[in-house]
Design an enzyme around this catalytic site. Structure first.
Site, PDB file in Angstrom:
ATOM      1  N   LEU A   1      67.113  43.426  10.455  1.00  0.00           N
ATOM      2  CA  LEU A   1      66.204  43.685   9.348  1.00  0.00           C
ATOM      3  C   LEU A   1      66.643  44.996   8.711  1.00  0.00           C
ATOM      4  O   LEU A   1      67.096  45.909   9.409  1.00  0.00           O
ATOM      5  CB  LEU A   1      64.758  43.813   9.839  1.00  0.00           C
ATOM      6  CG  LEU A   1      64.094  42.560  10.416  1.00  0.00           C
ATOM      7  CD1 LEU A   1      62.686  42.893  10.904  1.00  0.00           C
ATOM      8  CD2 LEU A   1      64.032  41.437   9.383  1.00  0.00           C
ATOM      9  N   ASP A   2      66.517  45.089   7.397  1.00  0.00           N
ATOM     10  CA  ASP A   2      66.858  46.340   6.725  1.00  0.00           C
ATOM     11  C   ASP A   2      65.984  47.478   7.244  1.00  0.00           C
ATOM     12  O   ASP A   2      64.885  47.248   7.761  1.00  0.00           O
ATOM     13  CB  ASP A   2      66.662  46.198   5.211  1.00  0.00           C
ATOM     14  CG  ASP A   2      67.575  45.145   4.609  1.00  0.00           C
ATOM     15  OD1 ASP A   2      68.649  44.904   5.177  1.00  0.00           O
ATOM     16  OD2 ASP A   2      67.194  44.552   3.582  1.00  0.00           O
ATOM     17  N   LYS A   3      66.467  48.688   7.087  1.00  0.00           N
ATOM     18  CA  LYS A   3      65.772  49.869   7.601  1.00  0.00           C
ATOM     19  C   LYS A   3      64.294  49.880   7.234  1.00  0.00           C
ATOM     20  O   LYS A   3      63.431  50.156   8.071  1.00  0.00           O
ATOM     21  CB  LYS A   3      66.452  51.132   7.057  1.00  0.00           C
ATOM     22  CG  LYS A   3      65.738  52.438   7.413  1.00  0.00           C
ATOM     23  CD  LYS A   3      66.424  53.630   6.784  1.00  0.00           C
ATOM     24  CE  LYS A   3      65.663  54.916   7.077  1.00  0.00           C
ATOM     25  NZ  LYS A   3      66.310  56.098   6.432  1.00  0.00           N
ATOM     26  N   THR A  32      62.423  47.329   6.055  1.00  0.00           N
ATOM     27  CA  THR A  32      61.710  46.066   6.217  1.00  0.00           C
ATOM     28  C   THR A  32      61.043  46.058   7.592  1.00  0.00           C
ATOM     29  O   THR A  32      61.667  46.428   8.584  1.00  0.00           O
ATOM     30  CB  THR A  32      62.672  44.868   6.102  1.00  0.00           C
ATOM     31  OG1 THR A  32      63.243  44.851   4.789  1.00  0.00           O
ATOM     32  CG2 THR A  32      61.950  43.549   6.339  1.00  0.00           C
ATOM     33  N   ARG A  41      65.816  40.093  -1.018  1.00  0.00           N
ATOM     34  CA  ARG A  41      65.823  41.117  -2.066  1.00  0.00           C
ATOM     35  C   ARG A  41      66.745  40.718  -3.217  1.00  0.00           C
ATOM     36  O   ARG A  41      66.387  40.855  -4.399  1.00  0.00           O
ATOM     37  CB  ARG A  41      66.253  42.456  -1.465  1.00  0.00           C
ATOM     38  CG  ARG A  41      65.320  42.937  -0.361  1.00  0.00           C
ATOM     39  CD  ARG A  41      65.924  44.061   0.472  1.00  0.00           C
ATOM     40  NE  ARG A  41      66.183  45.244  -0.333  1.00  0.00           N
ATOM     41  CZ  ARG A  41      66.868  46.301   0.116  1.00  0.00           C
ATOM     42  NH1 ARG A  41      67.391  46.285   1.341  1.00  0.00           N
ATOM     43  NH2 ARG A  41      67.045  47.344  -0.665  1.00  0.00           N
TER      44      ARG A  41
END
Length: 322
Positions: free
Chosen positions: A138-140, A142, A237
């Site tokens: 997961l992105d930082k 998110t 995104r």
């Protein structure tokens, strides 16, 4: 140091006539298909004493396959006592509810303080699993659910399930623009042509499919529920920005504040103060990699996300008659 790998077995009847890489995946399930394929092309695989370096080579039941190779030791990272919100754990896997701000894997500018460092502290034996058992990211900024493998067999099965689209991942998001209906975005994603840290919809990218439905509409925003078929970097995104509905707070892909006309000071503050993409991995469902049992977990919506939704609802009520 590297680890010496020595494997040998007789090709079973069930693998007769199959491609070599397929047969090896069946015979040695503790190793990923991609790793076995690399060993084949590197000349590490022999059938009845003869080197075979073509993954597509057809095999015959009863022949003996042997593999002699080395596993290079991965870079060692430091174990750090970082709190984890563990939703589920057994001897094979654990499921984590990741907070905003936590980087998953060390990289440029983030050498420590990551989920990987936390995993090494929580379960030291996970250093025997490539990438400390991390099979997806997961992105930082998110939030939400991630599954981590605690053993090599569990990781191999989870990676295969991810590739076969057998793991269901559902997200909540708030995007800019009042959408009228749900739908699907099926556009390939690859590295941006000029911004190398960004992803984009590109003709030669990897296939990517995102399903979405409307949960709640506001004057100039929409609360969505999304489901991934594929797992490309920044997929939701990029896809939402591509259809001109970038996520609130996503400065990378155009999600700057876009308040509706006559927005209250409270809503303006909420939108401008939301400094991360409004994206939350809300549900994770999968077959357990070892037992095969079906599991599904839900993560509560984070407080900042709930506050944003509440301000959007207040704004909608204030302007019902506009």
């Amino acid at each position: 140091m590297s680890q010496q790998i020595s494997l040998s077995d007789v090709i079973p009847a069930s693998a007769n006539g199959k491609r070599l890489d397929q047969a090896l995946a069946e015979m040695f399930p503790d190793f990923s298909r991609s790793r076995l394929k690399t060993w084949i092309t590197d000349g590490c695989v022999q059938i009845d004493g003869e080197c075979v370096d073509r993954p597509r080579e057809k095999v015959i039941a009863g022949c003996t396959v042997s593999i002699e190779t080395e596993l290079a030791e991965e870079k060692r990272f430091e174990a750090q006592p970082i709190d984890l919100d563990i939703v589920y754990e057994d001897e094979h896997i654990l499921v984590i509810n990741k907070p905003a701000g936590l980087v998953v894997h060390p990289g440029a500018g983030n050498s420590d303080g990551t989920l990987l460092n936390a995993l090494l502290h929580h379960f030291p034996d996970i250093d025997q699993v490539p990438r400390a058992g991390i099979v997806h990211r997961l992105d930082k900024d998110t939030t939400g659910l991630m599954v981590v493998a605690k053993t090599v067999p569990a990781q191999t099965h989870l990676v295969s399930a991810m590739q076969e689209r057998e793991i269901t991942r559902e997200y909540e998001a708030v995007c800019n623009g009042a959408m009228t209906a749900g739908g699907v975005v099926e556009e390939p994603i690859g590295r941006h042509a000029t911004k190398r840290t960004h992803m984009a919809v590109v003709a030669m990218g990897k296939p990517a499919v995102t399903h979405f439905r409307v949960v709640e509409r506001f004057r100039a925003h929409t609360h969505l529920r999304l489901r991934l078929e594929t797992g490309r970097t920044h997929q939701i995104r990029v896809h939402m920005a591509h259809i001109r509905h970038p996520l609130v707070g996503d400065a990378t892909y155009g999600g700057r504040p876009r308040p509706p006309a006559k927005a209250s000071p409270e809503l303006l503050e909420s939108l401008r103060g939301f400094k991360r993409q409004a994206l939350h991995a809300a549900r994770l469902s999968l077959h357990h990699p070892i037992t095969g049992e079906w599991h599904s977990w839900d993560a509560p919506t984070p407080a900042d996300f709930l506050e944003l939704l509440e301000q959007l609802r207040v704004d909608r009520r204030l302007h019902l008659n506009d």
